[in-house]
Design a protein around this motif. Structure first.
Motif, mmCIF file in Angstrom:
data_model
loop_
_atom_site.group_PDB
_atom_site.id
_atom_site.type_symbol
_atom_site.label_atom_id
_atom_site.label_comp_id
_atom_site.label_asym_id
_atom_site.label_seq_id
_atom_site.Cartn_x
_atom_site.Cartn_y
_atom_site.Cartn_z
ATOM 1 N N GLU A 150 0.801 -1.226 0.000
ATOM 2 C CA GLU A 150 0.000 0.000 0.000
ATOM 3 C C GLU A 150 0.831 1.271 0.000
ATOM 4 N N GLU A 151 1.990 1.243 -0.611
ATOM 5 C CA GLU A 151 2.822 2.445 -0.567
ATOM 6 C C GLU A 151 2.599 3.378 -1.752
ATOM 7 N N GLN A 158 0.075 5.667 -3.688
ATOM 8 C CA GLN A 158 -1.257 6.266 -3.596
ATOM 9 C C GLN A 158 -1.994 6.179 -4.928
ATOM 10 N N ALA A 159 -1.239 6.388 -6.003
ATOM 11 C CA ALA A 159 -1.807 6.288 -7.353
ATOM 12 C C ALA A 159 -3.147 7.005 -7.463
ATOM 13 N N ILE A 160 -3.149 8.249 -7.072
ATOM 14 C CA ILE A 160 -4.411 8.983 -6.934
ATOM 15 C C ILE A 160 -5.149 9.167 -8.256
ATOM 16 N N CYS A 161 -4.420 9.427 -9.338
ATOM 17 C CA CYS A 161 -5.147 9.726 -10.583
ATOM 18 C C CYS A 161 -5.540 8.460 -11.330
#
Lengths: 417, 105
Positions: free
Chosen positions: B33-34, B36-39
């Motif tokens: 879970e490191e 974030q890959a927000i987009c």
């Protein structure tokens, strides 16, 4: 303990809302070492997925749904998360620590995270219930639109915000006749300054979108129960076989409001501190429903905000509080245009244009009392990443320097630091 | 097929690679879970930044697009072997690739 209490389902942490904010709260909880039972309540029948793609690649048919899942379905069970899908939380009893759902079931909680998002605002004019009047908030909305597209040729988009413009761009690329109707005198009026609005208007028009600004809708016209057109405030009638309504959302804050949580002035959202705690004991609020006390006093409807608040709540609940200082950022894709925004332009008193005459993009700085508070970048990723530090620092920079494209923003930022 | 991911604590994890799925999604799906890959892989942020430590013999990565390059370039942790893991689609050519998750900006 009453017998009723012992028979209801109970979670050490119950997360209401299966969107980004809810899903990422759960992920953050487990990552921070939370070992209790977790329930995730979502009103859609599918596990959490990437919502921003709905009005972009998913609508365009370029991305299949499985790729949009935030995690594979088995992920949730593997991490001891009970998904309760197709259920909406409708009432909160902060004394009994229960949430009552739309199917009349009641679920108990130790800690509650309210991440219920919102519902699209509906049209109120006559004809608003005709077949073909639709919104674009979730997968089901999008699937229904995709299903009727082969026999739909004239689409009216009501609202010139991100959702409306993105959907219009996809629909034009699919060869549809598209009309955008916006009551204000420019698109993106809530989020961007005039030069950005005018640029996007020109782009949409050059792609063949019929853009009607400063125009409202008085009636949706129908034939045999289905949409046939839209009557505008200037009495013209637009032909339409589908109407997409993108005029914002109503946040799902009523349950917390009725439970006594303090809300922002005007009742626009639930007030939270920098750990995303509401004024109710052990009740957090994240995502589209929340207004941070330390922030600008508005709800921030974005993927990044949902994610950051979720991480903040997840860590705080797990005993590792880390106060959030959010610098919001946003993105939008329309045709081959990439809009990236950092900061909130709310309250700006000056804009500075930074434009390379040879390029197709430009950037626009927003200043307040001389400090950089936000930056819009259109096809200018370099400015976006390099300008981020100026926004984060609220830097005071000579506008002449900001507008000088020969000076990279990186240099300006380094000189300021 | 599999690949190796070194997380920020220095621990190397072997991850099953699913063909046709990005490294970012493969890493996330493996429970690491490191990122974030927000987009969500649309080259609008740089929260899935990794370093390519070692490529299998003869393998070549597709070059980074201008947007990817610009996003990476601005990272405080940019290195010559920096990539956005959302832009690398896993397949036989990436079998046994070794990557390290970059520090968070």
């Amino acid at each position: 303990m009453t017998s009723a209490h012992s028979t209801i389902e109970h979670f050490d942490c119950l997360v209401v809302g299966g969107g980004h904010a809810g899903a990422e709260t759960v992920i953050a909880l487990r990552q921070a070492g939370f070992e209790g039972g977790i329930g995730l309540l979502g009103d859609e029948p599918v596990p959490p997925y990437e919502r921003p793609a709905l009005s972009k690649d998913y609508l365009a048919g370029k991305q299949d749904f499985e790729r949009l899942l935030l995690r594979p379905s088995e992920f949730w069970t593997k991490h001891g998360v009970t998904l309760r899908l197709g259920r909406r939380g409708e009432a909160v009893d902060p004394e009994a620590r229960t949430v009552t759902c739309d199917d009349h079931t009641t679920i108990g909680y130790g800690v509650l995270v309210w991440a219920a998002g919102g519902r699209p605002r509906a049209l109120t004019c006559p004809g608003n219930d005709l077949d073909g009047v639709r919104t674009l908030r979730n997968k089901a909305d999008c699937d229904r639109l995709i299903a009727v597209l082969p026999r739909s040729h004239h689409l009216a988009v009501i609202g010139g915000g991100y959702i409306g413009l993105e959907a219009a761009a996809v629909l034009r690329e699919l060869g549809k006749e598209v009309t955008i109707i916006e009551t204000l005198d420019r698109v993106l009026a809530r989020v961007a300054a005039e030069p950005v609005s005018r640029f996007f208007e020109a782009e949409h028009r050059s792609r063949g979108v019929d853009l009607r600004l400063g125009t409202g809708v008085t009636e949706i016209l129908g034939r045999e129960g289905a949409v046939s057109g839209v009557r505008l405030t200037d009495d013209t009638v637009i032909r339409a076989d589908q109407v997409i309504v993108g005029i914002g959302i109503e946040p799902a804050i009523q349950p917390l409001l009725r439970a006594g949580a303090e809300v922002a002035s005007g009742g626009t959202g639930v007030l939270v501190d920098d750990l995303c705690r509401t004024t109710l004991a052990d009740v957090y609020c994240v995502g589209d429903c929340a207004v941070m006390r330390s922030g600008p006093g508005v709800r921030i409807e974005s993927r990044q905000n949902a994610s950051e608040q979720a991480r903040t709540a997840g860590k705080a609940i797990s005993g590792h509080p880390q106060p959030l200082r959010l610098v919001p950022w946003f993105w939008s894709h329309q045709y081959d245009l990439r809009l990236q925004t950092i900061g909130l332009s709310l309250g700006h008193d000056q804009t500075v244009l930074r434009s390379d005459p040879g390029g197709r993009g430009f950037s626009l700085f927003y200043l307040k009392n001389g400090a950089v508070i936000a930056l819009d970048c259109i096809n200018a990723t370099r400015d976006y990443v390099q300008g981020r530090k100026l926004v984060e620092a609220g830097a005071h920079i000579d506008p002449a320097l900001l507008s000088d494209v020969r000076t990279p923003l990186k240099e300006i930022a380094a000189a300021t630091a | 097929m599999h690949f190796t991911v070194t997380t920020r604590d220095g621990v190397a994890h072997t991850v099953e690679g699913r063909e046709g799925t990005s490294l970012m999604q493969n890493i996330r799906n493996a429970g690491i879970e490191e990122l974030q890959a927000i987009c969500g892989g649309s080259i609008s942020c740089a929260t899935c930044h990794v370093y390519i430590d070692a490529l299998p013999g003869g393998a070549e990565l597709p070059p980074a697009s201008r947007d990817e390059g610009d996003l990476l370039d601005a990272s405080d942790y940019f290195e010559d072997n920096s990539r956005l893991s959302c832009q690398l689609i896993f397949g036989p050519q990436l079998d046994r690739v070794r990557v390290t998750i970059a520090p968070e900006d």
